[in-house]
Design a protein around this motif. Structure first.
Motif, PDB file in Angstrom:
ATOM      1  N   ALA A  43     -62.587 -19.990 -27.175  1.00  0.00           N
ATOM      2  CA  ALA A  43     -63.253 -20.409 -25.113  1.00  0.00           C
ATOM      3  C   ALA A  43     -63.100 -19.324 -24.865  1.00  0.00           C
ATOM      4  CB  ALA A  43     -61.888 -21.201 -25.188  1.00  0.00           C
ATOM      5  N   SER A  44     -63.954 -18.454 -25.049  1.00  0.00           N
ATOM      6  CA  SER A  44     -64.077 -17.133 -24.117  1.00  0.00           C
ATOM      7  C   SER A  44     -65.305 -17.758 -22.806  1.00  0.00           C
ATOM      8  CB  SER A  44     -64.704 -16.022 -24.476  1.00  0.00           C
ATOM      9  OG  SER A  44     -64.613 -15.497 -25.867  1.00  0.00           O
ATOM     10  N   THR A  45     -64.549 -17.516 -21.790  1.00  0.00           N
ATOM     11  CA  THR A  45     -64.752 -16.904 -20.475  1.00  0.00           C
ATOM     12  C   THR A  45     -66.658 -16.279 -20.108  1.00  0.00           C
ATOM     13  OG1 THR A  45     -63.505 -16.271 -19.013  1.00  0.00           O
ATOM     14  CG2 THR A  45     -62.954 -18.791 -19.524  1.00  0.00           C
ATOM     15  N   ASP A  46     -66.230 -15.752 -20.908  1.00  0.00           N
ATOM     16  CA  ASP A  46     -67.155 -13.976 -20.458  1.00  0.00           C
ATOM     17  C   ASP A  46     -68.974 -14.317 -21.090  1.00  0.00           C
ATOM     18  OD1 ASP A  46     -67.018 -13.096 -23.295  1.00  0.00           O
ATOM     19  OD2 ASP A  46     -65.981 -11.519 -22.527  1.00  0.00           O
ATOM     20  N   GLU A  47     -69.534 -13.456 -22.054  1.00  0.00           N
ATOM     21  CA  GLU A  47     -70.788 -13.552 -22.470  1.00  0.00           C
ATOM     22  C   GLU A  47     -70.169 -13.047 -24.027  1.00  0.00           C
ATOM     23  OE1 GLU A  47     -72.156 -10.416 -20.176  1.00  0.00           O
ATOM     24  OE2 GLU A  47     -74.027 -11.575 -19.976  1.00  0.00           O
ATOM     25  N   SER A  48     -68.889 -13.084 -24.437  1.00  0.00           N
ATOM     26  CA  SER A  48     -69.070 -12.924 -26.024  1.00  0.00           C
ATOM     27  C   SER A  48     -69.836 -14.079 -26.649  1.00  0.00           C
ATOM     28  CB  SER A  48     -67.373 -13.220 -26.132  1.00  0.00           C
ATOM     29  OG  SER A  48     -66.511 -12.884 -25.590  1.00  0.00           O
ATOM     30  N   THR A  49     -69.398 -15.671 -26.643  1.00  0.00           N
ATOM     31  CA  THR A  49     -70.342 -16.335 -27.142  1.00  0.00           C
ATOM     32  C   THR A  49     -72.004 -16.765 -27.173  1.00  0.00           C
ATOM     33  OG1 THR A  49     -68.493 -18.471 -25.731  1.00  0.00           O
ATOM     34  CG2 THR A  49     -70.393 -18.763 -27.424  1.00  0.00           C
ATOM     35  N   ASP A  50     -72.418 -16.121 -26.101  1.00  0.00           N
ATOM     36  CA  ASP A  50     -73.661 -15.558 -26.464  1.00  0.00           C
ATOM     37  C   ASP A  50     -73.952 -14.085 -27.466  1.00  0.00           C
ATOM     38  OD1 ASP A  50     -74.473 -17.627 -24.771  1.00  0.00           O
ATOM     39  OD2 ASP A  50     -74.415 -16.224 -22.915  1.00  0.00           O
ATOM     40  N   PHE A  51     -72.933 -13.589 -26.995  1.00  0.00           N
ATOM     41  CA  PHE A  51     -73.332 -12.279 -27.808  1.00  0.00           C
ATOM     42  C   PHE A  51     -72.795 -12.401 -29.467  1.00  0.00           C
ATOM     43  CE2 PHE A  51     -72.160  -8.595 -24.586  1.00  0.00           C
ATOM     44  CZ  PHE A  51     -73.695  -8.811 -24.353  1.00  0.00           C
ATOM     45  N   LEU A  52     -72.106 -13.506 -29.858  1.00  0.00           N
ATOM     46  CA  LEU A  52     -71.619 -13.726 -31.903  1.00  0.00           C
ATOM     47  C   LEU A  52     -72.985 -14.615 -31.974  1.00  0.00           C
ATOM     48  CD1 LEU A  52     -67.903 -15.408 -30.972  1.00  0.00           C
ATOM     49  CD2 LEU A  52     -68.729 -12.623 -31.572  1.00  0.00           C
ATOM     50  N   ARG A  53     -73.593 -15.308 -31.450  1.00  0.00           N
ATOM     51  CA  ARG A  53     -74.738 -16.029 -31.446  1.00  0.00           C
ATOM     52  C   ARG A  53     -75.683 -15.313 -31.951  1.00  0.00           C
ATOM     53  NH1 ARG A  53     -73.952 -21.238 -27.380  1.00  0.00           N
ATOM     54  NH2 ARG A  53     -72.846 -22.447 -27.938  1.00  0.00           N
ATOM     55  N   GLN A  54     -75.596 -13.984 -31.313  1.00  0.00           N
ATOM     56  CA  GLN A  54     -76.785 -13.309 -31.319  1.00  0.00           C
ATOM     57  C   GLN A  54     -76.583 -12.789 -32.715  1.00  0.00           C
ATOM     58  OE1 GLN A  54     -77.396 -10.134 -27.913  1.00  0.00           O
ATOM     59  NE2 GLN A  54     -78.135 -12.528 -26.627  1.00  0.00           N
ATOM     60  N   TRP A  55     -75.427 -12.100 -33.064  1.00  0.00           N
ATOM     61  CA  TRP A  55     -75.226 -11.255 -33.993  1.00  0.00           C
ATOM     62  C   TRP A  55     -75.387 -12.504 -35.226  1.00  0.00           C
ATOM     63  CZ3 TRP A  55     -74.649  -6.950 -35.733  1.00  0.00           C
ATOM     64  CH2 TRP A  55     -74.689  -5.680 -35.204  1.00  0.00           C
ATOM     65  N   GLN A  56     -74.453 -13.159 -35.301  1.00  0.00           N
ATOM     66  CA  GLN A  56     -74.826 -15.065 -36.666  1.00  0.00           C
ATOM     67  C   GLN A  56     -76.296 -14.513 -36.556  1.00  0.00           C
ATOM     68  OE1 GLN A  56     -74.677 -18.975 -35.351  1.00  0.00           O
ATOM     69  NE2 GLN A  56     -72.359 -19.186 -37.416  1.00  0.00           N
ATOM     70  N   GLU A  57     -77.597 -14.605 -35.690  1.00  0.00           N
ATOM     71  CA  GLU A  57     -78.615 -14.831 -36.626  1.00  0.00           C
ATOM     72  C   GLU A  57     -78.177 -12.855 -37.025  1.00  0.00           C
ATOM     73  OE1 GLU A  57     -81.638 -15.060 -33.312  1.00  0.00           O
ATOM     74  OE2 GLU A  57     -80.716 -17.107 -32.670  1.00  0.00           O
ATOM     75  N   LYS A  58     -78.464 -11.993 -36.726  1.00  0.00           N
ATOM     76  CA  LYS A  58     -78.598 -10.867 -36.688  1.00  0.00           C
ATOM     77  C   LYS A  58     -77.851 -10.804 -38.638  1.00  0.00           C
ATOM     78  CE  LYS A  58     -78.321  -7.737 -33.326  1.00  0.00           C
ATOM     79  NZ  LYS A  58     -78.040  -7.326 -32.376  1.00  0.00           N
ATOM     80  N   PHE A  59     -76.964 -11.626 -39.021  1.00  0.00           N
ATOM     81  CA  PHE A  59     -76.688 -11.116 -40.617  1.00  0.00           C
ATOM     82  C   PHE A  59     -76.162 -12.249 -41.039  1.00  0.00           C
ATOM     83  CE2 PHE A  59     -72.984  -8.832 -38.437  1.00  0.00           C
ATOM     84  CZ  PHE A  59     -71.933  -7.772 -39.143  1.00  0.00           C
ATOM     85  N   GLY A  60     -77.006 -13.365 -40.022  1.00  0.00           N
ATOM     86  CA  GLY A  60     -77.212 -15.177 -41.355  1.00  0.00           C
ATOM     87  C   GLY A  60     -76.509 -15.713 -41.404  1.00  0.00           C
ATOM     88  N   THR A  61     -76.774 -16.937 -41.039  1.00  0.00           N
ATOM     89  CA  THR A  61     -75.805 -17.685 -40.663  1.00  0.00           C
ATOM     90  C   THR A  61     -74.766 -18.428 -42.285  1.00  0.00           C
ATOM     91  OG1 THR A  61     -77.302 -19.502 -41.231  1.00  0.00           O
ATOM     92  CG2 THR A  61     -76.554 -19.255 -39.046  1.00  0.00           C
ATOM     93  N   GLU A  62     -75.885 -17.430 -43.452  1.00  0.00           N
ATOM     94  CA  GLU A  62     -74.515 -18.540 -44.605  1.00  0.00           C
ATOM     95  C   GLU A  62     -74.291 -16.967 -44.722  1.00  0.00           C
ATOM     96  OE1 GLU A  62     -77.576 -14.450 -45.167  1.00  0.00           O
ATOM     97  OE2 GLU A  62     -78.059 -16.788 -44.536  1.00  0.00           O
TER      98      GLU A  62
END
Length: 266
Positions: A44-63
Motif C-alpha cells: 500500500a505504497s503512497t509514493d510512485e512505487s506502484t507505477d515503478f513496479l508495474r513498469q518493471w513487471q513489463e520489463k521482466f514479463g508477467t510470467e
C-alpha cells in the motif's frame, strides 16, 4: 505441458521505495543467472512505487514478475509471509527495495545450495553504503562459527540470504509477532533444524544512510533484546551469555546525541 519452474524466487516487499527501486531491480536484471522469478508485494505504497513496479513487471514479463498490491498496509512481516505463500520454487532469495546485488550473487548462492543440501540458509558478506562512505561487513562463514555467534548478533544480512523455501514454510515462516528483526528470530528458531553458511565475498550492498527515527531505532533494539532473551532461555544457554543483550539494550536506552556520536565514529 507446464512450463518448468525456475530454481529461485526473489521475494521483495516494498513500501514507499520509489527512490531506490530502479537500482534494486536493475541489479536483478543484471544477474549472471536468470534462473529466477520475482514475487513482489507492494504494501500500500503512497509514493510512485506502484507505477515503478508495474513498469518493471513489463520489463521482466508477467510470467516472471508477480506483483501483489496490498489494499492496506500490512507491515513487513505479514507482507513477507503473504509473499512466501505464493512461492513455488525450491529456493527463495530476499532483497529489500533500498539494497542491491553484485551480478554474480545469486548464481554463486544457488550453486552453493545445490552442492550442499544440508545447508538451508546461505548468506554473503555485505557492504554498507552511506554518505560517510563504504563499510565492509564480514560475517562468520561456517555453520559452526555462525551458530557459535548467533546469540550475540544476527549473522546474516536479510537482503543477502537465499534459503530453502520448504524449510522456512515447515517452521512457520516469519513470526507475525515481530515487527522488527523478524529474520533474526527466524534464524534462531531454525538453529537445530538446518545448517547455515555465508559466502565470504561482498556480494550484497545495503543503503546505510541513517533515516531511522530515534523511536524506530529504539523499537528495533528492544526487538533484538526480546529475541535474544527468548532463545537464550529456550536453548538453556549459560548465564554469562546473557551479557549479549547489553549492546542492543544500551543503544535503545542511550540518548539521541550519544547514538549520533556512536554512528559518526564507529
Amino acid at each position: 505441458m507446464k512450463p518448468t519452474l525456475p530454481s529461485a524466487t526473489v521475494l521483495l516487499c516494498v513500501f514507499n521505495g520509489a527512490k531506490t527501486l530502479d537500482r534494486c531491480l536493475y541489479s536483478l536484471q543484471q544477474q549472471t543467472t536468470q534462473d529466477f522469478c520475482i514475487v513482489c508485494i507492494d504494501d500500500a505504497s503512497t509514493d510512485e512505487s506502484t507505477d515503478f513496479l508495474r513498469q518493471w513487471q513489463e520489463k521482466f514479463g508477467t510470467e516472471r514478475f508477480f506483483l501483489y498490491e496490498n489494499k492496506v498496509n500490512l507491515g513487513l512481516t505479514r507482507s513477507l509471509n503473504f509473499g512466501l505463500s505464493h512461492i513455488k520454487t525450491t529456493f527463495t532469495a530476499r532483497i529489500d527495495a533500498d539494497d542491491w546485488w553484485h551480478p554474480e550473487k545469486l548464481e554463486k548462492q544457488l550453486a552453493y545450495l545445490k552442492i550442499n543440501p544440508p545447508c538451508g540458509v546461505v548468506g554473503t558478506w555485505y557492504e554498507n553504503h552511506g554518505h560517510r562512505g563504504i563499510r565492509k561487513i564480514p560475517l562468520p562463514e561456517t555453520d559452526t562459527a555462525i551458530k557459535a555467534s548467533i546469540l550475540r548478533q544476527n549473522p546474516f544480512a536479510h537482503s543477502a540470504v537465499v534459503f530453502q523455501t520448504e524449510l522456512i514454510r515447515a517452521h512457520g515462516g516469519y513470526n507475525n509477532q515481530w515487527k522488527y528483526g523478524q529474520d533474526y528470530e527466524l534464524w534462531l528458531r531454525l538453529l537445530s533444524y538446518t545448517k547455515f553458511a555465508n559466502i565470504p565475498e561482498y556480494l550484497c550492498y545495503r543503503s546505510a544512510d541513517d533515516t531511522l527515527t530515534a523511536k524506530k531505532q529504539r523499537e528495533q533494539m528492544f526487538s533484538c533484546v526480546k529475541t535474544q532473551l527468548l532463545y537464550l532461555k529456550q536453548y538453556h544457554r549459560p548465564l554469562w551469555e546473557y551479557c549479549f543483550i547489553l549492546n542492543p539494550l544500551l543503544v535503545a536506552l542511550a540518548p539521541e546525541w550519544l547514538r549520533q556520536l556512536k554512528r559518526r565514529f564507529l
